[in-house]
Design a protein around this motif. Structure first.
Motif, PDB file in Angstrom:
ATOM      1  N   TYR A  15      27.919  47.799  27.656  1.00 48.71           N
ATOM      2  CA  TYR A  15      28.642  46.687  27.048  1.00 48.71           C
ATOM      3  C   TYR A  15      29.742  46.185  27.986  1.00 48.71           C
ATOM      4  O   TYR A  15      29.911  44.975  28.177  1.00 48.71           O
ATOM      5  N   MET A  16      30.499  47.120  28.542  1.00 51.05           N
ATOM      6  CA  MET A  16      31.576  46.756  29.467  1.00 51.05           C
ATOM      7  C   MET A  16      31.047  45.897  30.607  1.00 51.05           C
ATOM      8  O   MET A  16      31.630  44.879  30.955  1.00 51.05           O
ATOM      9  N   ASN A  17      29.953  46.328  31.185  1.00 44.78           N
ATOM     10  CA  ASN A  17      29.406  45.624  32.334  1.00 44.78           C
ATOM     11  C   ASN A  17      28.972  44.204  31.970  1.00 44.78           C
ATOM     12  O   ASN A  17      29.367  43.240  32.614  1.00 44.78           O
ATOM     13  N   GLU A  18      28.152  44.084  30.945  1.00 41.43           N
ATOM     14  CA  GLU A  18      27.585  42.777  30.598  1.00 41.43           C
ATOM     15  C   GLU A  18      28.574  41.817  29.943  1.00 41.43           C
ATOM     16  O   GLU A  18      28.477  40.608  30.131  1.00 41.43           O
ATOM     17  N   ASN A  19      29.512  42.338  29.171  1.00 39.72           N
ATOM     18  CA  ASN A  19      30.375  41.478  28.370  1.00 39.72           C
ATOM     19  C   ASN A  19      31.808  41.338  28.868  1.00 39.72           C
ATOM     20  O   ASN A  19      32.526  40.445  28.412  1.00 39.72           O
ATOM     21  N   ILE A  20      32.202  42.196  29.783  1.00 41.39           N
ATOM     22  CA  ILE A  20      33.574  42.107  30.301  1.00 41.39           C
ATOM     23  C   ILE A  20      33.574  41.984  31.828  1.00 41.39           C
ATOM     24  O   ILE A  20      34.104  41.023  32.374  1.00 41.39           O
ATOM     25  N   LEU A  21      32.970  42.943  32.524  1.00 42.48           N
ATOM     26  CA  LEU A  21      33.032  42.924  33.987  1.00 42.48           C
ATOM     27  C   LEU A  21      32.272  41.762  34.614  1.00 42.48           C
ATOM     28  O   LEU A  21      32.804  41.066  35.486  1.00 42.48           O
ATOM     29  N   LYS A  22      31.042  41.548  34.195  1.00 42.34           N
ATOM     30  CA  LYS A  22      30.265  40.465  34.804  1.00 42.34           C
ATOM     31  C   LYS A  22      30.865  39.082  34.514  1.00 42.34           C
ATOM     32  O   LYS A  22      30.958  38.266  35.436  1.00 42.34           O
ATOM     33  N   PRO A  23      31.304  38.794  33.298  1.00 45.66           N
ATOM     34  CA  PRO A  23      31.965  37.495  33.099  1.00 45.66           C
ATOM     35  C   PRO A  23      33.240  37.328  33.947  1.00 45.66           C
ATOM     36  O   PRO A  23      33.508  36.243  34.444  1.00 45.66           O
ATOM     37  N   LEU A  24      34.002  38.417  34.120  1.00 50.57           N
ATOM     38  CA  LEU A  24      35.208  38.330  34.939  1.00 50.57           C
ATOM     39  C   LEU A  24      34.887  38.079  36.411  1.00 50.57           C
ATOM     40  O   LEU A  24      35.616  37.374  37.104  1.00 50.57           O
ATOM     41  N   THR A  25      33.808  38.676  36.896  1.00 59.95           N
ATOM     42  CA  THR A  25      33.477  38.600  38.323  1.00 59.95           C
ATOM     43  C   THR A  25      32.501  37.476  38.664  1.00 59.95           C
ATOM     44  O   THR A  25      32.261  37.203  39.841  1.00 59.95           O
ATOM     45  N   LYS A  26      31.951  36.827  37.654  1.00 59.43           N
ATOM     46  CA  LYS A  26      30.928  35.799  37.889  1.00 59.43           C
ATOM     47  C   LYS A  26      31.363  34.667  38.827  1.00 59.43           C
ATOM     48  O   LYS A  26      30.594  34.282  39.711  1.00 59.43           O
ATOM     49  N   PRO A  27      32.567  34.125  38.696  1.00 54.12           N
ATOM     50  CA  PRO A  27      32.935  33.006  39.577  1.00 54.12           C
ATOM     51  C   PRO A  27      32.840  33.332  41.076  1.00 54.12           C
ATOM     52  O   PRO A  27      32.504  32.474  41.874  1.00 54.12           O
ATOM     53  N   HIS A  28      33.120  34.585  41.435  1.00 52.27           N
ATOM     54  CA  HIS A  28      33.114  34.961  42.852  1.00 52.27           C
ATOM     55  C   HIS A  28      31.969  35.902  43.218  1.00 52.27           C
ATOM     56  O   HIS A  28      31.779  36.212  44.394  1.00 52.27           O
TER      57      HIS A  28
END
Length: 120
Positions: free
Chosen positions: A16-29
């Protein structure tokens, strides 16, 4: 990170952390969370199961840090694949078929790595 998103995480796992928090945070870069937040030189390598509740993971790593240095536990630096690997390019992180070039191998073999913290 846990404190900031505790209401959303609750007893959810690293998946959940990866798909819903980490990936959205890191997606722009399209970088790892460590690259986004500012990485440190590792002291401990963490081995863990992505299916355990993230709360348990955080409590376990903190307990380890406190046992290593009770007065400066927050200065311990942990290499955690979920945060240190670029989740947008996992194939490269695992060495593109060359295990000696994988981020896991490189972290474990790093001169600064004192040992492994296994979270079960």
């Amino acid at each position: 990170l846990f404190d900031a998103f505790e209401g959303h995480i609750r007893n959810r796992a690293m998946y959940y952390m990866n798909e819903n928090i980490l990936k959205p945070l890191t997606k722009p870069h399209r970088v790892s969370y460590a690259e986004l937040a500012g990485s440190q030189t590792l002291t401990w390598f963490v081995s863990h199961f992505w299916g355990m509740p993230f709360r348990h993971f955080v409590e376990s790593v903190r307990s380890h840090a406190e046992s290593v240095d009770p007065s400066a536990w927050s200065l311990q630096a942990y290499w955690v694949c979920t945060f240190c690997n670029n989740q947008w390019d996992v194939a490269a992180e695992v060495g593109d078929g060359h295990w000696q070039q994988s981020s896991f191998f490189l972290a474990l073999r790093s001169e600064s790595c004192r040992g492994t913290c296994m979270v079960v």
